[in-house]
Design a protein around this motif. Structure first.
Motif, mmCIF file in Angstrom:
data_model
loop_
_atom_site.group_PDB
_atom_site.id
_atom_site.type_symbol
_atom_site.label_atom_id
_atom_site.label_comp_id
_atom_site.label_asym_id
_atom_site.label_seq_id
_atom_site.Cartn_x
_atom_site.Cartn_y
_atom_site.Cartn_z
ATOM 1 N N VAL A 48 39.605 52.168 29.639
ATOM 2 C CA VAL A 48 40.774 51.434 30.038
ATOM 3 C C VAL A 48 40.958 50.718 31.165
ATOM 4 O O VAL A 48 41.153 49.553 31.466
ATOM 5 N N SER A 52 41.089 46.724 31.852
ATOM 6 C CA SER A 52 42.596 46.148 32.407
ATOM 7 C C SER A 52 42.277 45.913 33.809
ATOM 8 O O SER A 52 43.298 44.871 34.160
ATOM 9 N N ILE A 112 47.263 52.281 25.866
ATOM 10 C CA ILE A 112 47.271 50.868 25.709
ATOM 11 C C ILE A 112 48.472 50.435 25.201
ATOM 12 O O ILE A 112 49.164 49.535 26.003
ATOM 13 N N GLU A 116 49.716 49.943 29.264
ATOM 14 C CA GLU A 116 49.225 48.501 29.631
ATOM 15 C C GLU A 116 50.108 47.466 28.939
ATOM 16 O O GLU A 116 50.649 46.654 29.760
ATOM 17 N N GLY A 255 42.547 46.303 26.310
ATOM 18 C CA GLY A 255 42.733 46.562 27.596
ATOM 19 C C GLY A 255 42.549 45.139 28.762
ATOM 20 O O GLY A 255 43.247 44.785 29.756
#
Length: 343
Positions: A48, A52, A112, A116, A255
C-alpha cells in the motif's frame, strides 16, 4: 516556446509536438516507475505504501512538471486544470480500466478505503479551502471571482502532505517488511534521474504546444488543461495501475490512484506557487471542477466500499461517468452550457 524557437510555430507543428511529448512522457515515466518499484523493494516498503507514495510520486511527476512550467510561462490555469482534470481521470478511468483488465473483481482493502480514500477526500477539501482563502485575503479586482494564491497560503496543503507522509512512515515502521539487498539501489537512482530529465523536457514542450493551440483556436487554457494535458500526464498512472491489476495486486493499483491524486493536489499545485511567488486563480472556474472531482471521488469510494472490491459493472459505470464529464467539458467549450463562469 515550442521546440525552443527552432521551427516556425503552426497548428500542425504543435499537434506533432504534443504527440511526441506525450510519447516521451510515457517512456520517461516507465523508467521512473520501474526504478521507484526497485527502490521500494530495496527499502522494504509495504504494497500500500509502495503504491500510494513511491510509485504515486513517480507517476505524478508529469503533473508536477506541467504545473511548474505552466506557472513559469504565465499560464497557471493550464497547470491547475491539468491537476484537477488528471485527478478526475484518475478516480474514474484508471480504476475502471484496472477493474476491466483484472481477471476477477479488483480487490480493495480497509486500508485503501478508510485511510487512502478518506485522506484523499481531505486533500480535496484542503485545496478548496486554500483557494477560498486566496479570494478572501488576496482578492484581485475585476469582473470575475479571482484571488492571488501566495506562498504562505501554498504552505497549507504542503503541511497536510507532510502529515500524510508521517502516517505512511508509521505504517512502514509497523509493518517491518524486510528489504531486498539484491536490488541495485545505485542503478535504480540513476534510472530515476534519467526518467525525471526526460519527463521535464517533454512536459515543457507539451505545455507550450497546448498553450499555443489554445491561443490559435480560442480554447480557454483551463479547459485545455482539464482534458488534453490531464490525459497526457495521467498516462503513466494508467499503465502502472492496469499492470498491477493484471498481476492481481489491487492494493498497489488503487493505492497508486489515491496516492497520485493526493500528491497532485497537496504538492504539485503549491510547488508551482512557491516557484513563481504568487498566481491568480479564478474561484468561479475552480469550484465547479472541484465539485465534479468530489462527486467522482464519492462514486469511487461507494463502489469500493460495497464488498471491498470493484466489480465489472461498477468499472463500466465509472468509465461512462468520465465520458459524460468529457461531453460536459466540450459543451462548456462550445457555449452550450455555462456552469463554469469566466472560463
Amino acid at each position: 516556446m515550442v521546440l525552443w524557437g527552432l521551427v516556425p510555430s503552426s497548428p500542425a507543428v504543435n499537434v506533432l509536438v504534443l504527440v511526441v511529448a506525450t510519447a516521451l512522457v510515457w517512456v520517461g515515466s516507465g523508467w521512473l516507475e520501474a526504478s521507484a518499484e526497485n527502490l521500494a523493494a530495496y527499502y522494504g516498503l509495504p504494497a500500500v505504501v509502495q503504491g500510494s507514495v513511491v510509485v504515486a510520486v513517480g507517476s505524478s511527476f508529469p503533473e508536477l512538471a506541467s504545473v511548474v512550467f505552466a506557472a513559469l510561462a504565465g499560464a497557471f490555469d493550464i497547470g491547475i486544470g491539468a491537476v484537477v482534470g488528471s485527478a478526475i481521470f484518475n478516480v474514474l478511468v484508471i480504476p475502471a480500466l484496472s477493474g476491466l483488465a483484472s481477471d476477477d473483481d479488483l480487490s480493495a482493502s480497509r486500508t485503501i478505503v478508510y485511510k487512502e480514500a478518506q485522506f484523499y477526500m481531505l486533500a480535496v477539501s484542503a485545496l478548496i479551502v486554500t483557494l477560498a482563502l486566496a479570494v478572501i485575503y488576496a482578492p484581485v479586482a475585476g469582473p470575475t471571482l479571482d484571488g492571488d494564491l501566495t506562498r504562505p497560503l501554498a504552505m497549507i496543503p504542503l503541511l497536510l502532505y507532510g502529515l500524510y507522509l508521517f502516517i505512511q512512515w508509521q505504517d512502514v515502521s509497523d509493518a517491518g517488511t524486510p528489504g531486498n539487498p539484491s536490488v541495485s539501489a545505485r542503478r535504480a537512482w540513476t534510472t530515476l534521474a534519467v526518467g525525471l530529465l526526460v519527463i521535464l523536457v517533454a512536459v515543457e514542450q507539451l505545455v507550450h504546444s497546448v498553450e499555443s493551440l489554445g491561443t490559435t483556436f480560442g480554447v480557454p487554457e483551463f479547459l485545455l488543461g482539464v482534458t488534453v494535458v490531464a490525459a497526457a500526464t495521467s498516462l503513466p498512472d494508467t499503465l502502472v495501475s492496469v499492470q498491477s491489476a493484471r498481476d492481481g495486486n489491487g492494493a498497489t493499483s488503487l493505492g497508486n490512484v489515491f496516492g497520485s491524486n493526493t500528491f497532485d493536489l497537496l504538492v504539485a499545485v503549491p510547488v508551482g506557487v512557491l516557484i513563481v511567488g504568487a498566481v491568480t486563480v479564478n474561484f468561479a472556474v475552480a469550484v465547479p471542477m472541484f465539485a465534479v472531482l468530489t462527486l467522482a471521488t464519492l462514486l469511487l469510494f461507494t463502489a469500493l466500499r460495497t464488498g471491498l472490491s470493484l466489480t465489472t459493472a461498477e468499472a463500466a459505470t465509472l468509465l461512462a461517468s468520465y465520458v459524460l464529464f468529457v461531453a460536459w467539458v466540450v459543451a462548456e467549450s462550445l457555449g452550450v452550457t455555462s456552469l463554469i463562469r469566466g472560463a
